[in-house]
Enzyme design. Structure first.
Site, PDB file in Angstrom:
ATOM      1  N   CYS A  84     -18.075 -23.063  -0.455  1.00 13.11           N
ATOM      2  CA  CYS A  84     -19.591 -22.883  -0.507  1.00 13.11           C
ATOM      3  C   CYS A  84     -20.083 -22.743  -2.107  1.00 13.11           C
ATOM      4  O   CYS A  84     -19.688 -21.654  -2.680  1.00 13.11           O
ATOM      5  CB  CYS A  84     -20.232 -21.905   0.358  1.00 13.11           C
ATOM      6  SG  CYS A  84     -21.984 -21.321   0.029  1.00 13.11           S
ATOM      7  N   ILE A  85     -20.921 -23.467  -2.872  1.00 10.00           N
ATOM      8  CA  ILE A  85     -21.018 -23.220  -4.106  1.00 10.00           C
ATOM      9  C   ILE A  85     -21.917 -21.937  -4.402  1.00 10.00           C
ATOM     10  O   ILE A  85     -21.638 -21.320  -5.460  1.00 10.00           O
ATOM     11  CB  ILE A  85     -21.730 -24.664  -4.846  1.00 10.00           C
ATOM     12  CG1 ILE A  85     -21.800 -24.448  -6.308  1.00 10.00           C
ATOM     13  CG2 ILE A  85     -23.109 -24.870  -4.116  1.00 10.00           C
ATOM     14  CD1 ILE A  85     -22.266 -25.878  -6.861  1.00 10.00           C
TER      15      ILE A  85
END
Lengths: 136, 118
Positions: A84-85
């Site tokens: 997840c960025i």
């Protein structure tokens, strides 16, 4: 052993390596799935699970390197390792592109891992037969 | 039928669980999933009014909670037992939500295809 109903799985990991057993348990689970000829489409790293994607993880020699184990498993079986960025960047896990965007002098996302949005976790839960979470 | 159930069990500050759980709910809704939220355990503290997370330099979750209607998230449940165990009542809460009994929890879980537990 061959299962008669092979399924398409994804795995979500919320716990960091070493501080939490989530990632190691997930590895064991993933190997068991593959042994029974199920498919694993994606492993999604969220919350502190994003720390599993650091190229700088350096355990003592007599302990296994969890991020490396994921890399090997992923490349052997065509599994996507998606991080997840938003959760990653605020915890200091950046790829080259994000490092440039935020003017950082280096980046540390391990090879084989991809930074992407939370939509990839939603997508896995919609499109895979099973999504199994570790570390919640 | 609702598709996505997100369960909140952690307090609004102290860890990033609450914020990251709401993030997932909003992204799920943006992906066209009908999302239901369930607050239980210490997660019920996320619903209290008059929170001041800025006092500890945190953002808390209230601003994101206020955005729920914009994402068409209107199914919000709170576990009755979790409230009473903590000496709280529904009228102390800042958000419109439906109280749910222990007996109905099982039905709620069964009626969702995807369940995320935070």
């Amino acid at each position: 052993m061959k299962s008669c109903n092979e399924m398409n799985y994804s795995i979500a990991i919320y716990g960091g390596p070493y501080s939490d057993q989530a990632s190691l348990s997930a590895l064991h689970f993933a190997r068991a799935l593959l042994k029974r000829e199920h498919r694993i489409q994606r492993v999604f790293f969220y919350h502190d699970g994003v720390y599993n994607s650091s190229a700088l993880v350096t355990p003592p020699q007599d302990e296994i390197n969890v991020p490396t184990q994921w890399q090997t498993l992923a490349s052997e079986h065509g599994i996507e390792l998606v991080v997840c960025i938003a959760a990653a960047v605020r915890r200091g896990l950046l790829d080259e592109k994000e490092a440039k965007r935020y003017s950082k002098s280096s980046y540390n996302l391990a090879e084989g891992y991809t930074l992407s949005g939370l939509g990839q976790l939603i997508d896995a839960s919609i499109n895979c037969d099973k999504l199994i979470t570790f570390g919640a | 039928m609702s598709e996505l159930l997100i369960i909140f069990r952690k307090p609004p500050i102290g860890t990033s669980w609450a914020r990251e759980a709401i993030d997932l709910a909003l992204v799920g809704a943006a992906f066209g999933q009908q999302a239901t939220l369930l607050f239980m355990g210490d997660g019920v503290y996320q619903l209290l009014s008059n929170q001041q997370p800025d006092q500890v330099e945190q953002k808390g979750t209230q601003a994101m909670m206020k955005a729920l209607p914009m994402y068409d998230i209107d199914q919000v449940f709170v576990c009755e037992k979790s409230l009473s165990e903590r000496g709280l009542r529904a009228n102390l809460l800042d958000f419109e939500c439906q109280s749910i009994s222990q007996a109905s929890l099982q039905k709620l879980l069964n009626s969702h295809r995807q369940v995320f537990n935070f």
